[in-house]
Every structure is written in C-alpha cells, then in structure tokens.
Design a protein around this motif. Structure first.
Motif, PDB file in Angstrom:
ATOM      1  N   LYS A   6       0.765  -1.352  -0.081  1.00  0.00           N
ATOM      2  CA  LYS A   6       0.047  -0.003  -0.046  1.00  0.00           C
ATOM      3  C   LYS A   6       0.986   1.292   0.078  1.00  0.00           C
ATOM      4  N   GLU A   7       0.806   1.956  -0.885  1.00  0.00           N
ATOM      5  CA  GLU A   7       1.658   3.245  -1.298  1.00  0.00           C
ATOM      6  C   GLU A   7       0.903   4.506  -0.585  1.00  0.00           C
ATOM      7  N   ARG A   8       1.384   4.966   0.406  1.00  0.00           N
ATOM      8  CA  ARG A   8       0.719   6.279   0.997  1.00  0.00           C
ATOM      9  C   ARG A   8       1.056   7.449  -0.266  1.00  0.00           C
ATOM     10  N   LYS A   9      -0.464   8.080  -0.668  1.00  0.00           N
ATOM     11  CA  LYS A   9      -0.370   9.097  -1.483  1.00  0.00           C
ATOM     12  C   LYS A   9       0.078  10.448  -0.737  1.00  0.00           C
ATOM     13  N   SER A  10       1.220  11.048  -1.151  1.00  0.00           N
ATOM     14  CA  SER A  10       1.709  12.293  -0.476  1.00  0.00           C
ATOM     15  C   SER A  10       0.936  13.589  -1.182  1.00  0.00           C
ATOM     16  N   ARG A  11      -0.163  13.539  -1.030  1.00  0.00           N
ATOM     17  CA  ARG A  11      -0.933  14.786  -1.435  1.00  0.00           C
ATOM     18  C   ARG A  11      -0.540  15.904  -0.536  1.00  0.00           C
ATOM     19  N   PRO A  12      -0.685  17.243  -1.262  1.00  0.00           N
ATOM     20  CA  PRO A  12      -0.092  18.389  -0.677  1.00  0.00           C
ATOM     21  C   PRO A  12      -1.440  18.584   0.655  1.00  0.00           C
ATOM     22  N   VAL A  13      -1.098  18.945   1.730  1.00  0.00           N
ATOM     23  CA  VAL A  13      -2.016  19.196   2.916  1.00  0.00           C
ATOM     24  C   VAL A  13      -1.488  20.525   3.382  1.00  0.00           C
ATOM     25  N   ASN A  14      -2.578  21.357   3.512  1.00  0.00           N
ATOM     26  CA  ASN A  14      -2.283  22.701   4.277  1.00  0.00           C
ATOM     27  C   ASN A  14      -3.639  23.140   5.103  1.00  0.00           C
ATOM     28  N   LEU A  15      -3.128  23.094   6.510  1.00  0.00           N
ATOM     29  CA  LEU A  15      -4.185  23.156   7.322  1.00  0.00           C
ATOM     30  C   LEU A  15      -3.949  24.610   8.176  1.00  0.00           C
TER      31      LEU A  15
END
Ligand code: HEM
Length: 130
Positions: A6-15
């Motif tokens: 299972k590859e974790r998607k490194s989506r851009p996260v900006n909180l």
C-alpha cells in the motif's frame, strides 16, 4: 502471490488557514452570498423604519432622529453597499448563466470588474447617506 504494497499518497495538505489564498472568483462568490443575507436581514430593519416614519408626524421625527446618528448612517451605508454588490454580482451571475465569463481568466476578470463597479457604487452610497 506477490505482496500487496500500500503506497501512501503524498497529497499536498495545508491546514494553516492563514496561508490559504482564495482565488478572486471564490471571494466574489462568498461575498455574493454574504451580501444576499445582509440584504435579506436589512429588509426587516428598513420596513420597520418605513412604518415608523409613516405612522404619524411624531413617528417621522423619531425615524429622522434615528437616521441622524453616525453609527446608524454607517449601518445604512453598509446595507446599501451590500445591496449594490449583490445586484452587480447577481447581474454577473445572470450573464454567466447565458454562457459568458465562464473560463478561468474571463471569470476572474469579470469578478475584478464587479468589485470596481461595486466600489464606485459604495462611494455614491456614502455621498447619498452623508
Ligand atoms: C431584496 C433583495 C434581495 C435579497 C434579499 C437577495 C438574497 C439572496 C440570497 C440570500 C441569495 C443566496 C446566495 C447563496 O446562497 O449563495 C441570492 C442569490 C442570488 N441573487 Fe439575490 N437577493 C436580492 C436581490 C437580488 C437582485 C436585485 C438580483 C439581480 C441581479 C439578485 C441576483 C441573485 C442571483 C443571480 C443569485 C444566485 C447566485 C448563485 O447562483 O450563486 N438578487 N440572493
């Protein structure tokens, strides 16, 4: 049987809300909703003032006195400015419903133009109120 990796998607996260920049079209849309709600609520206030001013000569004097304070004038200016923006933004929406200004660039440009027109109307509203 191969292993399922299972590859974790490194989506851009900006909180960090302070660094999020809304596009001008989003700001135009949010302001259109806010100005619609302000216009709706202000109908009650303006109808009350109208009914007070029409109730009797004394009522008219009371309404005139209420409108003679800086704070109430500021509120009235805010109401007129919200109405002006709502009408300008509304006309932009209706033009978009006809199929114009729907692309990113023309949508942003028309939002800019609607801000400028609303700004001019806000100044005129200020001249009317003061
Ligand atoms: C008493 C006057 C008015 C009130 C109280 C009012 C209020 C509202 C409100 C609350 C919304 C919903 C906004 C949303 O959910 O995003 C809305 C939407 C809208 N209003 Fe008005 N409005 C008024 C007058 C006008 C006028 C004169 C126009 C003409 C240009 C107009 C054009 C529109 C349009 C096109 C929408 C839909 C926008 C969309 O599709 O997101 N409104 N209005």
């Amino acid at each position: 049987m191969g292993n399922i990796v299972k590859e974790r998607k490194s989506r851009p996260v900006n909180l960090d809300l302070k660094t999020i920049r809304f596009p001008i079209t989003a700001i135009a849309s949010i302001l259109h909703r806010i100005s619609g709600v302000i216009t709706f609520v202000s109908i009650a206030i303006l109808l009350w003032l109208l009914s007070l001013s029409l109730s009797s000569p004394d009522g008219f004097q009371s309404a005139a006195a209420i409108l003679d304070t800086f704070f109430v004038k500021l509120v009235l200016w805010g109401i007129l400015t919200a109405l002006a923006y709502h009408i300008v933004g509304g006309i932009r929406h209706l033009i978009q419903d006809l199929g114009y200004f729907e692309e990113l660039e023309s949508g942003a440009k028309s939002a800019q133009v609607s801000f400028v027109i609303a700004g001019v109307l806000a100044v005129l509203a200020g001249v009317l109120v003061w």
